[in-house]
Design a protein around this motif. Structure first.
Motif, PDB file in Angstrom:
ATOM      1  N   UNK A   1      23.019  18.771 -60.973  1.00 45.08           N
ATOM      2  CA  UNK A   1      24.099  18.579 -61.933  1.00 45.08           C
ATOM      3  C   UNK A   1      25.259  19.534 -61.749  1.00 45.08           C
ATOM      4  N   UNK A   2      24.951  20.795 -61.482  1.00 50.82           N
ATOM      5  CA  UNK A   2      26.011  21.782 -61.323  1.00 50.82           C
ATOM      6  C   UNK A   2      26.816  21.524 -60.046  1.00 50.82           C
ATOM      7  N   UNK A   3      26.149  20.991 -59.027  1.00 59.12           N
ATOM      8  CA  UNK A   3      26.855  20.669 -57.785  1.00 59.12           C
ATOM      9  C   UNK A   3      27.840  19.515 -58.023  1.00 59.12           C
ATOM     10  N   UNK A   4      27.448  18.554 -58.845  1.00 64.31           N
ATOM     11  CA  UNK A   4      28.350  17.452 -59.173  1.00 64.31           C
ATOM     12  C   UNK A   4      29.577  17.960 -59.919  1.00 64.31           C
ATOM     13  N   UNK A   5      29.371  18.905 -60.818  1.00 62.85           N
ATOM     14  CA  UNK A   5      30.483  19.528 -61.541  1.00 62.85           C
ATOM     15  C   UNK A   5      31.419  20.219 -60.559  1.00 62.85           C
ATOM     16  N   UNK A   6      30.850  20.937 -59.621  1.00 64.41           N
ATOM     17  CA  UNK A   6      31.636  21.668 -58.627  1.00 64.41           C
ATOM     18  C   UNK A   6      32.482  20.702 -57.795  1.00 64.41           C
TER      19      UNK A   6
ATOM     20  N   UNK B   1      29.323  17.613 -53.322  1.00 65.11           N
ATOM     21  CA  UNK B   1      28.482  17.014 -54.363  1.00 65.11           C
ATOM     22  C   UNK B   1      27.069  16.707 -53.881  1.00 65.11           C
ATOM     23  N   UNK B   2      26.943  16.264 -52.635  1.00 64.85           N
ATOM     24  CA  UNK B   2      25.609  15.827 -52.209  1.00 64.85           C
ATOM     25  C   UNK B   2      25.115  16.434 -50.895  1.00 64.85           C
ATOM     26  N   UNK B   3      25.996  16.667 -49.918  1.00 63.63           N
ATOM     27  CA  UNK B   3      25.499  17.092 -48.607  1.00 63.63           C
ATOM     28  C   UNK B   3      25.219  18.580 -48.531  1.00 63.63           C
ATOM     29  N   UNK B   4      26.019  19.408 -49.176  1.00 63.65           N
ATOM     30  CA  UNK B   4      25.783  20.855 -49.158  1.00 63.65           C
ATOM     31  C   UNK B   4      24.848  21.275 -50.287  1.00 63.65           C
ATOM     32  N   UNK B   5      23.790  20.505 -50.471  1.00 60.92           N
ATOM     33  CA  UNK B   5      22.758  20.800 -51.467  1.00 60.92           C
ATOM     34  C   UNK B   5      21.418  20.895 -50.744  1.00 60.92           C
ATOM     35  N   UNK B   6      20.368  21.359 -51.417  1.00 66.87           N
ATOM     36  CA  UNK B   6      19.052  21.436 -50.760  1.00 66.87           C
ATOM     37  C   UNK B   6      18.357  20.080 -50.617  1.00 66.87           C
ATOM     38  N   UNK B   7      19.014  19.004 -51.012  1.00 67.86           N
ATOM     39  CA  UNK B   7      18.377  17.694 -51.076  1.00 67.86           C
ATOM     40  C   UNK B   7      17.815  17.233 -49.731  1.00 67.86           C
ATOM     41  N   UNK B   8      16.603  16.655 -49.794  1.00 71.53           N
ATOM     42  CA  UNK B   8      16.007  16.018 -48.631  1.00 71.53           C
ATOM     43  C   UNK B   8      15.954  14.510 -48.789  1.00 71.53           C
ATOM     44  N   UNK B   9      16.744  13.973 -49.710  1.00 67.99           N
ATOM     45  CA  UNK B   9      16.784  12.537 -49.946  1.00 67.99           C
ATOM     46  C   UNK B   9      17.161  11.821 -48.649  1.00 67.99           C
ATOM     47  N   UNK B  10      16.505  10.711 -48.319  1.00 63.85           N
ATOM     48  CA  UNK B  10      16.781  10.022 -47.051  1.00 63.85           C
ATOM     49  C   UNK B  10      18.249   9.672 -46.846  1.00 63.85           C
ATOM     50  N   UNK B  11      18.941   9.240 -47.893  1.00 67.77           N
ATOM     51  CA  UNK B  11      20.353   8.883 -47.757  1.00 67.77           C
ATOM     52  C   UNK B  11      21.187  10.101 -47.418  1.00 67.77           C
TER      53      UNK B  11
END
Length: 393
Positions: free
Chosen positions: A217-222, A84-94
Motif C-alpha cells: 500500500x505504501x508503495x502505491x502511495x509513493x 508502484x510494483x517493480x521496485x518492491x519485494x514482490x515475487x508475483x508472476x506478473x
C-alpha cells in the motif's frame, strides 16, 4: 556521463518543432531510447536493474524534456509502474515477467482514467471490469487517458473485479482485443500517445492480475508522488528549452529597434538581461525538481528498509513534490511568455513553433490543480491534516 548519447539528444531536439507542428509520432526515437537501457536504469539492482537514484532519474528526465517534452512525458507511466510494483519485494508472476521484459528494453504504458469517474484520482470502482471466465478473466472497458501506451510494449491497467474491488491487470500490447487509439488532440503535448485504450473481450490470465494484497500500500502511495514529480521535471525541461531557444534566436538576430541602446541585438543589455532571466529560470526549476527528488530518494529508502519514520518520509516527499509543482509551474508560465521579450515579433513566425513551449507547459501543469495542492500544504501545516495519498500526491 549523460543518460543519453549527445547525438541522440541533438537529433531529438532538432526535430521537435517539426514533429509538434506536423503531428509526427516519434516511434523510431522511442525505440532508440529503449535501446539505451533508459527504462531499466531505475529498476532496483536486486532485480537486475541499474539501481539509479530518483535524483539521477529526474535529472535525466529534465534533459530529455529539454530536447522534446513529448518524448520525456511518454516515459512517465513506465517510471510510475517501476515505483508502484517493480521496485518492491514482490515475487508475483506478473511482476517477475515484467521486470524481465523491462531489462530486455520493453516500455510500460498505462491505461487508467475513465471519464465516467465522478472524482478524478479517487478510489471508487472502475467501469472497466474483469469478469471470470474459466481459469482467467475477460476484460471489457474504455480508458480515456493512456499516456505512453501508443509506444509501449506492456500496459498497466487499473480495473475492477465484478464485486467492485480495484485491481491491476498487466497485459502485452499485442493482446487480442486491446487497442490503443491515437486520438489525443490536446493543444499541447500532442505526441505523448495519450489517447483512448479500448478493451474488447481481452483475455487476462489469473497470474496477470495484481490484487490489492499483491501491491504494498505504501508503495502505491509513493507512485502517486513520482507521477506528479515526473510531470514537473518535464516542465523544468521545457524551461531549459526556452533558455536555449532564446539564446539561439538572440544570437542570430540582425535587427534591433531604432530606439534601442545598441544597434546590434546581441549587444543590447535589455535583451541580454531578458535572456539571463530565462537562464536563471532554467537553473532554478532544475534545482527545485532535484531537491524534491532527493526527498523522494529518502522516502524510497525508508520504504525498502521499513523504517519507523516511513509515513513521515512519504508525506515529506509528497509535500516536496507539491511545492515543486506550485513553484515550477509559476516560473515556467512566466518564462514561456517572456521568451518573446528576448526575440521580438519575429519569434511569432509559425515555422519556429515557439508557442509550443507555452502550450506544452500549460497542458502539463493542468495535471492536478495547483490551488488544491497549495491548500493541502497549508492545511497540513496549520491543521495537521495529512496530504492525500492518491491522485498525484
Amino acid at each position: 556521463m549523460t543518460a543519453f548519447p549527445e547525438k541522440l539528444l541533438q537529433r531529438i531536439a532538432d526535430g521537435a518543432a517539426q514533429r509538434d507542428a506536423q503531428r509526427e509520432q516519434p516511434f523510431a526515437l522511442i525505440n532508440e531510447i529503449k535501446a539505451t537501457g533508459f527504462g531499466a536504469r531505475r529498476l532496483a539492482a536486486e532485480h537486475g536493474g541499474g539501481g539509479t537514484s530518483l535524483t539521477e532519474t529526474f535529472d535525466a528526465a529534465i534533459t530529455l524534456a529539454e530536447a522534446d517534452p513529448n518524448i520525456a512525458h511518454i516515459w512517465r507511466n513506465h517510471h510510475v509502474a517501476l515505483e508502484r510494483i517493480l521496485n518492491t519485494p514482490s515475487g508475483h508472476p506478473a511482476v517477475v515477467r515484467l521486470r524481465d521484459r523491462v531489462l530486455a528494453g520493453d516500455m510500460i504504458g498505462a491505461a487508467n482514467t475513465e471519464l465516467g469517474q465522478a472524482q478524478i484520482g479517487g478510489g471508487g470502482p472502475f467501469a472497466s471490469r474483469l469478469v471470470r471466465e474459466g481459469s482467467g478473466y475477460v476484460l471489457n472497458g474504455k480508458k480515456f487517458y493512456s499516456t505512453g501506451s501508443l509506444f509501449s510494449d506492456w500496459l498497466y491497467i487499473p480495473v475492477s473485479l465484478e464485486d467492485g474491488t480495484r485491481v491491476i491487470a498487466i497485459a502485452p500490447k499485442g493482446r487480442a482485443g486491446l487497442d490503443t487509439v491515437d486520438d489525443w488532440f490536446g493543444m499541447g503535448q500532442r505526441l505523448t500517445g495519450s489517447g483512448t485504450t479500448l478493451l474488447d473481450n481481452v483475455r487476462i490470465e489469473a497470474d496477470e492480475v495484481l490484487l490489492p494484497a499483491d501491491i504494498p500500500g505504501k508503495q502505491a502511495v509513493f507512485g502517486s508522488t513520482i507521477a506528479q514529480l515526473f510531470l514537473t521535471a518535464v516542465i523544468a525541461g521545457v524551461v531549459a528549452a526556452i533558455a536555449r531557444d532564446g539564446a539561439a534566436l538572440l544570437g542570430k538576430r540582425k535587427r534591433n529597434y531604432y530606439y534601442a541602446p545598441t544597434p546590434a541585438a546581441s549587444q543590447d543589455p535589455i535583451l541580454l538581461a531578458a535572456l539571463g532571466e530565462r537562464e536563471a529560470d532554467a537553473f532554478a526549476t532544475r534545482a527545485i525538481v532535484l531537491a524534491a527528488a532527493d526527498a523522494s530518494d529518502r522516502a524510497y529508502a525508508a520504504l525498502q528498509e521499513k523504517t519507523e519514520d516511513v509515513d513521515a518520509r512519504l508525506q515529506a516527499a509528497a509535500a516536496a513534490a507539491a511545492k515543486a509543482k506550485i513553484t515550477v509551474d509559476r516560473i515556467a508560465h512566466h518564462a514561456a511568455t517572456a521568451l518573446f521579450d528576448i526575440t521580438g515579433a519575429s519569434a511569432t513566425l509559425a515555422h519556429l513553433n515557439l508557442d509550443r513551449h507555452w502550450r506544452n507547459i500549460r497542458t502539463i501543469s493542468t495535471h492536478n490543480h495547483t490551488a488544491h495542492k497549495a491548500y493541502a500544504l497549508g492545511n497540513r501545516s496549520i491543521n495537521q491534516v495529512a496530504l492525500p495519498t492518491q491522485g498525484f500526491f
